[in-house]
Design an enzyme around this catalytic site. Structure first.
Site, PDB file in Angstrom:
ATOM      1  CE  LYS A 104      -3.691   2.406   2.889  1.00 44.17           C
ATOM      2  NZ  LYS A 104      -5.093   1.800   4.192  1.00 44.17           N
ATOM      3  CB  SER A 144      -7.963   3.417   2.191  1.00 46.94           C
ATOM      4  OG  SER A 144      -7.316   2.417   3.480  1.00 46.94           O
ATOM      5  CB  SER A 183      -8.043   1.035   5.357  1.00 45.31           C
ATOM      6  OG  SER A 183      -9.229   2.626   5.496  1.00 45.31           O
TER       7      SER A 183
END
Lengths: 466, 98, 479
Positions: A59, A134, A158
């Site tokens: 990420k 996210s 997330s």
């Protein structure tokens, strides 16, 4: 099983990315040549580690030394950290091949992966839909087979929510289990790095690598790390699973999701688990509590992005003007909204009514879980009240967007671990996820429960048709 | 706290955050923040008398120290590798106009 | 016309003398090349986390105890949020709600009166970086080496009533810190800094006046000058019936005046909240007691003991105890030779002068207590004269040799032998007939001149009493 060489595995991953990433926009940075060179190097470096050569996506809010790390924000344009996050160091030591940076909501603010400055990521199961957020890029990349595994971060769901919406496994470990050093902070008291994987076995393997005390993180727990793969046991006997009534509110959960969860309960029951009704009475306050604490911490964590030392800098004569111009140009709408909200709730005159009150309510929510775990080993809920929704559907309605994290947020407030596993599909073919929660530092029970469920179902074997 | 956030407060908070807002944005954020705050205000229903605040999820954690030992610093070149502007080995920033 | 009094509260900031910074492993050394003592943590790069230096914490506890404070049961750090280029994270890790310690005091003596100055709080925080301004190009240059150095803030109550009193208070704080060896208190290098809150009010009134915050006082002299200037300025305004603005003012050394800091209208709202990256800290009562009992004797206590035990004057006791090393030197010398009065005179006189001239602290000088004791013994046994002793002292500073060896080597021994002295004196009498005449005419002080001549001939080695004695005898016999 046929033995595949490390460079071949890596090449397969790179080829898959080349084939599907244009549709998905899951990977936002990739240095193909560098990755291939790394894979060659790893092949020669012989060793008996099981994880050697696994391609993994990171990420974009986790620092990888000298590679762009931007939190999918204009304000970090061109930023290359001069250091590795602790989890990256661990992955490299274990022989993983880091394959690119994964898309995300800007600074992890969002549940749809639409607020990225690189544009939205699309759900591999239906390109019109959001992948969740996210960590949407991480989830989509794994679901589409671009990489075997990915790292995400979970501040209010997330990791778990996009895992659910993309039909894969995602875990938020206990707060303190995994070092946060090198994770660009959103809300420091809630953030945890977690694995996103195709199945529970991979989840346990990855958790083994990234867990453990870190002297660079004061909040990482100095506790022994068990071998999580030992919990990959298909056995739910004597397991007491609590189902909190507050997580099934009338009209607050999609009918198809509710049905999938209800069927899943039966699967667990027939594997020997006992299902008990429980109550977490302060659940209704979790979202409010979260939307005071998280933006407040974020407003302070994001203050450093001002154009002085790194990232974007807008020209101006004086420093206040430069800071203001840079931040105004560098942050997207949702980031600004959260910064304003957080600044407001911390500012003098409001601190007691908001921040202090929220910290007290946080205690109530934490105590709810402590009470519940006196009567059960695991708590079962839906991961998200709905399956994936359409891109653009909620982007102009922040509050309804926030509501999609309503089942995942309480675990972050309480610091407890949670996992999402695939538990069904909607009629339109979108994945549905189920969440298990456990006591602090009891990821073993989560893995055992999730593995038992997975081995009794086929949902994880289905792949999107891209 | 039933009072709604007004435009003046939005502007003040934006200034504190070093973000500039157009008139239209002030109006938009005022509405959105007011909606969110309305929702958040339900916290007032929670009875927290005598409840201590949790500022940290790991209650058992305390007295985490490091030893007073000098470790290698970054070379200045590395420290400055992301600098938008530099002057020799200093970061260069526009002057402070108070 | 009403009489006004000045009310001052002082915030002292002091660097703690740790090897590494408060929250990372970078060096705290002064004067390193720009940005060479930095790492991701003190640069405040995205993703980094602080871990507290244990020694910084212990030094802070020690200091708080020496300042008679109560250490809090639970100690937490908070974030103080404000934008400034020398603050990389745009927040400072500091302490607000649950600081290290509260409610202490420092005793000061000023114009013969003893007074307790209350301390409101003592807390630990991190220092910011350094900015250099290039006015011509409209730029500022940032060096982050200082960022993250542990800083202790000591906040007094508004108990100070004059610039002099404030200077004494600061001096006492400095002495205590030096005694504890927790800081080098070097004001030039910025390891000891202070800001003052100053207001005036009519004598007898309880309410505080509108205060100004005074900054940029970089020496003890600046503290005295700035505060007396600002006190006078405020009193003059009040006497004219004018209002005093609540503002931050800077001391301008060159112009010898204070002036308001140019500041854009912005209300300070630091938005303090608990630092989520640091867990709380606690320290057991027994541990506190242990640290307390291991504290060295502090200057005020030592001063009183010196007065009663060694009968030194209050003035001298103050001077002796200001610096722990000097007071240690004093007592160590006494242990060898029990002559407090003489030791004080030498220490605060010639020794202090040489140290000052050579700019070295006493503990780094080659001159040790045993040397001073030897010199005093040589004087007492009349081996050397007081004048020669000063030469011997210089010799020890230059060479580090024993005083006896220096006396031998340079042939500095006192001439006491009457025969030898008589010969020299005869010579002087013959060469100075005029003085002899004067003496005989009744100018008794002519003898002083002749003693001087003898001393000159013997390079100061002649025993002055003996010379006097023989001279008188000889002059008498010549009548």
């Amino acid at each position: 099983m046929k033995q595949i060489s490390i460079p071949d595995t890596t090449k397969a991953s790179l080829d898959r990315i080349a084939a599907v990433n244009k549709k998905l926009n899951a990977i936002i940075y990739l240095d193909r040549e560098k990755v291939l060179k790394e894979a060659e190097g790893t092949r020669r470096n012989v060793g008996g580690i099981a994880t050697r050569g696994i391609p993994i996506a990171i990420k974009d809010n986790i620092c990888v030394k000298d590679e762009p790390t931007t939190c999918a924000s204009r304000i970090l344009k061109g930023f290359k950290p001069p250091y590795d996050a602790t989890v990256i160091r661990k992955l490299k030591n274990a022989g993983f091949i880091t394959v690119g940076k994964a898309n995300m909501d800007e600074f992890a603010f969002g549940s749809s992966c639409e607020t990225s400055c690189y544009g939205p990521t699309r759900n591999p199961w239906n390109l019109e839909m959001i992948p969740g957020g996210s960590s949407g890029g991480s989830a989509a990349a794994v679901a589409a087979g671009e990489v075997s595994m990915a790292l995400g971060s979970d501040t209010g769901g997330s990791v778990r929510q996009p895992a659910a919406l993309c039909g894969i496994v995602g875990m938020k470990p206990t707060y303190g289990r995994v070092s946060r050093y090198g994770l660009i902070a959103f809300a420091s008291s809630l953030d945890q790095i977690g694995p996103l994987t195709a199945n529970v076995t991979d989840c346990a393997a990855l958790l083994n690598v990234i867990s453990g005390h870190d002297e660079m993180d004061s909040t990482s727990a100095d506790l022994p790390v068990p071998d999580f793969t030992k919990s990959l046991v298909k056995n739910a006997k004597k397991l007491k699973i609590g189902v909190p009534k507050e997580y099934f509110p009338e009209g607050g959960i999609d009918k198809e999701v509710e049905k999938a969860i209800s069927k899943s309960k039966d699967v667990l029951k027939s594997s020997g688990a006992e299902i008990v009704d429980i109550s977490l009475p302060n659940t209704e306050y979790a979202l409010s509590c979260y939307y005071i604490i998280a933006p407040a911490e974020a407003s302070s964590n994001l203050a450093r992005f001002d154009g002085d030392q790194y990232g974007l800098r807008e020209d101006a004569k004086g420093t206040i003007e430069m800071h203001t111009k840079t931040r105004t140009a560098g942050f997207g709408d949702e980031a600004k909204r959260r910064i304003l909200l957080g600044t407001y709730s911390l500012s003098s005159g409001y601190y007691k009514a908001y921040y202090l009150k929220a910290m007290k309510v946080r205690t109530l929510i934490k105590n709810d879980f402590l009470q519940a775990f006196k009567v059960c080993d695991v708590i079962l809920t839906a991961t998200s009240p709905t399956a994936a929704f359409k891109i653009g559907e909620k982007i102009n309605d922040p509050l309804s967007m926030y509501l999609s994290d309503i089942f995942t947020i309480p675990a972050n407030l309480a610091g407890i671990p949670g996992i999402s596993v695939p538990c069904g599909f909607t009629k339109s073919g979108l994945p549905v996820g189920m969440q298990f929660l456990a006591k602090p530092f009891d990821e073993e029970t989560l893995i055992r429960t999730a593995y038992t469920f997975e081995q009794n179902t086929d949902f994880h074997k289905k792949k999107p048709n891209l | 706290m039933k009072q709604r956030i007004d435009k003046k407060t939005v502007r003040h908070v934006a200034r504190l955050s070093r973000i500039s807002l157009s008139g239209k944005e002030v109006a938009l954020y005022q509405k959105q923040l007011a909606d969110i705050l309305d929702y958040i205000n339900q916290l007032n229903k929670a009875d927290t008398t005598g409840t201590p605040p949790t500022s940290h999820p790991l209650e058992s954690l305390k007295n985490v120290f490091r030893e007073d030992r000098v470790r290698k610093s970054l070379p200045a070149e590395k420290a400055l590798q992301n600098a938008p502007e530099r002057k020799d080995d200093f970061f260069s920033v526009p002057k402070i106009i108070e | 016309m009403k009489n006004f009094e000045v009310v001052i509260g002082l915030e002292v900031h002091v660097h703690l003398l740790t090897q590494s910074k408060a929250f990372c492993g970078c060096s705290t050394k002064f004067g390193l090349p720009p940005n060479s003592a930095t790492c991701p943590v003190c640069l405040g790069l995205p993703g980094v986390l602080p871990v507290l230096n244990e020694k910084a914490f212990l030094y802070a506890v020690k200091t708080a105890l020496a300042l008679n404070c109560q250490i809090q049961d639970v100690i937490k750090f908070d974030r103080k949020n404000y934008y400034y280029p020398d603050l990389p994270k745009n927040f400072q890790i500091s302490q607000y709600e649950m600081p290290l310690a509260h409610n202490g005091y420092v005793d000061i003596e000023h114009s013969g009166r003893e007074k307790k100055i209350r301390i409101n709080r003592v807390h630990l925080e991190e220092d910011a970086g350094k900015l250099m301004h290039d006015e011509k190009r409209g730029l500022s240059y940032l060096d982050l080496n200082r960022t993250g150095i542990p800083l202790l803030e000591i906040v007094s109550e508004p108990d100070l009533r004059s610039a002099e009193e404030t200077s004494t208070y600061l001096q006492n704080i400095k002495s205590i810190l030096l005694y504890l060896k927790v800081s080098d208190c070097n004001m030039e290098e910025g390891s000891l800094r202070c800001d003052a809150n100053i207001s005036v009010r009519p004598k007898g009134e309880n309410a505080l006046g509108v205060k100004a915050e005074l900054k940029n006082m970089n020496s003890f002299k600046a503290v005295r000058d700035a505060l007396s200037y600002e006190g006078r300025r405020q009193i003059d305004l009040r006497k004219k019936g004018e209002k005093i603005a609540q503002e931050t003012r800077l001391w301008d050394e060159a112009k010898a005046m204070t002036a308001p800091m140019r500041t854009k209208e912005e209300t300070h709202d630091y938005r303090y909240f608990p630092e989520p990256d640091l867990a709380p800290f606690t320290i057991e009562r027994v541990e506190i007691e242990k640290i307390k009992s291991a504290l060295p004797e502090l200057p005020q206590v030592k001063k009183k003991r010196f007065i009663s035990k060694y009968k030194v004057s209050e003035y001298d006791a103050n001077a002796l105890t200001r610096d722990r090393a000097v007071s240690d030197f004093f007592e160590e010398t006494i242990r060898i030779v029990d002559k407090p009065k003489e030791i004080v005179n030498w220490l605060l006189g010639d020794v202090a002068a040489i140290l000052n001239e050579r700019k070295i602290p006493i503990e780094k000088a080659p001159f040790k207590p045993a040397h001073l004791a030897s010199i005093l013994r040589l004087i007492q046994s009349e081996e050397i004269t007081g004048k020669i002793a000063k030469e011997v002292l210089q010799g020890v500073f230059d060479t580090g040799s024993q005083p006896e060896a220096i006396v031998d080597k340079k042939g500095l021994k006192q001439i006491k032998d009457a025969g030898e002295l008589s010969g020299i004196i005869e010579g002087v009498l013959t060469e100075n007939k005029k003085s002899v005449e004067d003496y005989k005419k009744g100018k008794k002080n002519a003898i002083t001149f002749m003693v001087g001549q003898v001393m000159k001939k013997t390079k100061g080695k002649a025993n002055p009493q003996k010379v006097n004695e023989i001279l008188r005898k000889k002059l008498g016999s010549q009548i």
